[in-house]
Motif scaffolding. Structure first.
Motif, short mmCIF file in Angstrom:
data_model
loop_
_atom_site.label_atom_id
_atom_site.label_comp_id
_atom_site.label_asym_id
_atom_site.label_seq_id
_atom_site.Cartn_x
_atom_site.Cartn_y
_atom_site.Cartn_z
N ASP A 45 41.40 27.30 45.03
CA ASP A 45 40.55 26.13 45.89
C ASP A 45 39.52 26.47 44.60
OD1 ASP A 45 41.79 24.68 47.08
OD2 ASP A 45 41.08 25.70 49.25
N VAL A 46 39.19 28.24 44.54
CA VAL A 46 38.42 28.92 43.51
C VAL A 46 39.22 28.79 42.42
CG1 VAL A 46 37.17 30.34 43.36
CG2 VAL A 46 37.22 29.72 45.22
N PRO A 47 37.95 28.41 41.05
CA PRO A 47 38.60 28.89 39.72
C PRO A 47 38.43 29.93 39.50
CG PRO A 47 37.98 26.53 39.67
CD PRO A 47 37.53 27.03 41.04
N ASP A 48 39.48 31.09 38.58
CA ASP A 48 39.28 32.00 37.76
C ASP A 48 37.39 32.40 37.39
OD1 ASP A 48 41.78 32.03 39.00
OD2 ASP A 48 42.49 32.68 36.86
N LYS A 49 36.74 31.46 36.46
CA LYS A 49 36.18 31.72 36.14
C LYS A 49 35.03 32.00 37.15
CE LYS A 49 32.76 29.53 32.61
NZ LYS A 49 32.05 30.28 32.86
N VAL A 50 35.25 30.96 38.04
CA VAL A 50 34.27 31.08 39.08
C VAL A 50 34.37 32.35 39.97
CG1 VAL A 50 33.48 30.15 41.45
CG2 VAL A 50 34.00 28.24 39.58
N ALA A 51 35.13 32.64 40.74
CA ALA A 51 35.68 34.31 41.27
C ALA A 51 34.52 35.34 40.01
CB ALA A 51 37.56 34.31 40.91
N ILE A 52 34.87 35.30 38.83
CA ILE A 52 34.60 36.36 38.09
C ILE A 52 33.22 36.26 37.72
CG2 ILE A 52 34.81 37.07 35.78
CD1 ILE A 52 37.22 36.41 35.36
N ASP A 53 31.83 35.40 38.01
CA ASP A 53 31.16 35.34 37.80
C ASP A 53 30.55 34.90 39.05
OD1 ASP A 53 30.88 34.43 34.90
OD2 ASP A 53 30.78 31.14 35.40
N GLU A 54 30.87 34.90 40.04
CA GLU A 54 30.36 35.37 41.23
C GLU A 54 30.67 36.71 41.69
OE1 GLU A 54 29.14 33.07 44.02
OE2 GLU A 54 29.00 31.82 42.75
N ALA A 55 31.58 37.63 41.18
CA ALA A 55 31.97 38.98 41.37
C ALA A 55 30.86 39.99 40.58
CB ALA A 55 33.40 39.34 41.10
N ILE A 56 30.65 39.31 39.33
CA ILE A 56 29.15 39.75 38.15
C ILE A 56 28.03 39.35 38.61
CG2 ILE A 56 27.96 39.71 35.88
CD1 ILE A 56 31.33 39.10 35.40
N ASN A 57 28.21 38.05 39.44
CA ASN A 57 26.54 38.26 40.14
C ASN A 57 25.77 39.40 41.27
OD1 ASN A 57 25.86 35.86 37.69
ND2 ASN A 57 26.74 34.23 39.70
N LEU A 58 27.25 39.56 42.32
CA LEU A 58 27.05 40.72 42.75
C LEU A 58 26.95 41.70 42.44
CD1 LEU A 58 29.78 39.16 45.76
CD2 LEU A 58 27.13 39.89 46.30
N ALA A 59 28.04 42.04 41.24
CA ALA A 59 27.23 42.99 41.12
C ALA A 59 26.12 43.79 40.08
CB ALA A 59 28.42 43.89 40.07
N LYS A 60 25.48 42.95 39.06
CA LYS A 60 24.12 42.38 38.24
C LYS A 60 23.31 43.30 39.66
CE LYS A 60 25.07 39.96 34.84
NZ LYS A 60 25.45 38.54 34.44
N THR A 61 23.38 42.18 41.16
CA THR A 61 22.44 42.97 42.25
C THR A 61 22.71 44.22 42.91
OG1 THR A 61 23.52 41.14 43.92
CG2 THR A 61 21.33 40.67 42.43
N LEU A 62 23.51 44.20 43.16
CA LEU A 62 24.38 45.35 44.36
C LEU A 62 24.49 47.04 43.65
CD1 LEU A 62 26.46 43.34 46.66
CD2 LEU A 62 24.01 44.30 46.99
N CYS A 63 25.15 46.70 42.42
CA CYS A 63 25.89 47.97 41.45
C CYS A 63 24.92 48.23 40.33
CB CYS A 63 26.87 47.32 41.12
SG CYS A 63 28.29 46.44 42.08
N ASP A 64 25.40 49.40 39.86
CA ASP A 64 24.62 49.95 38.36
C ASP A 64 24.73 49.82 37.17
OD1 ASP A 64 27.21 51.42 37.02
OD2 ASP A 64 27.06 52.85 37.97
N ASP A 65 23.98 49.73 36.11
CA ASP A 65 23.89 48.78 35.40
C ASP A 65 25.41 48.46 34.24
OD1 ASP A 65 21.66 48.54 35.58
OD2 ASP A 65 20.31 50.24 33.86
N ASP A 66 26.19 49.53 34.40
CA ASP A 66 27.21 49.77 33.66
C ASP A 66 28.08 48.53 34.92
OD1 ASP A 66 27.03 51.39 31.77
OD2 ASP A 66 27.37 53.28 33.22
N ALA A 67 27.95 48.35 35.94
CA ALA A 67 29.64 47.66 36.54
C ALA A 67 29.66 46.32 37.15
CB ALA A 67 29.04 47.39 38.49
N PRO A 68 28.52 45.69 36.08
CA PRO A 68 28.83 44.12 36.14
C PRO A 68 30.32 44.66 34.37
CG PRO A 68 27.03 44.28 36.55
CD PRO A 68 27.54 45.66 36.21
N SER A 69 30.36 44.77 33.96
CA SER A 69 30.71 45.27 32.38
C SER A 69 32.44 45.20 32.95
CB SER A 69 30.11 45.29 30.76
OG SER A 69 30.06 46.65 30.92
N PHE A 70 32.52 46.14 33.01
CA PHE A 70 33.48 47.10 33.95
C PHE A 70 34.26 45.89 35.15
CE2 PHE A 70 35.84 49.17 37.13
CZ PHE A 70 36.44 50.10 36.65
#
Length: 143
Positions: A95-120
């Protein structure tokens, strides 16, 4: 409730279980029975947590197979649980397109993780998604 909020609530539950070394499903049962100060877990958050718990070993194996730097056990707790949620969505939730899953993960990482996490996280999840769509039987796709 928005799926973005449900993902964050699922992340909180997975993070807590990981930090405590507690069984994911037993903690989920506690949170469902007694949400405490928070509102009850959204249905989609429960679905995510149950899905990650059910496929935990396969998800971690996929992440380990595709990670070029860190194995799951060495990743930051928040990073690895964001990756687990998105991998579950990519591989096991049609039910969730891969791009949406990836974008949502990146958004969480941008707010909760260090600066290197979103690209990793982006690179690792893109590799999981690419393998998923090559028909690789080792990818763990639910039939």
């Amino acid at each position: 409730m928005a799926r973005s909020t449900a993902r964050k609530r699922a992340l909180n539950t997975l993070y807590e279980a990981d930090e405590k070394g507690q069984d994911i499903l037993s903690l989920l049962d506690e949170r469902i029975a007694e949400p405490g100060a928070q509102t009850p877990l959204p249905e989609y958050a429960v679905e995510i947590v149950r899905g990650v718990a059910e496929h935990h070993r396969d998800i971690d194996r996929m992440l380990n197979d595709h990670s070029t730097s860190w194995k799951v056990r060495r990743m930051h707790v928040v990073d690895r649980n964001i990756l687990r949620i998105a991998t579950w969505e990519i591989v096991y939730n049609d039910d969730v397109p891969d791009k949406v899953a990836i974008d949502e993960a990146i958004n969480l990482a941008k707010t909760l993780c260090d600066d290197d996490a979103p690209s990793f996280i982006h690179g690792l999840l893109s590799a999981v998604s690419a393998t998923e769509h090559t028909g690789d039987e080792e990818s763990g796709k639910a039939e």
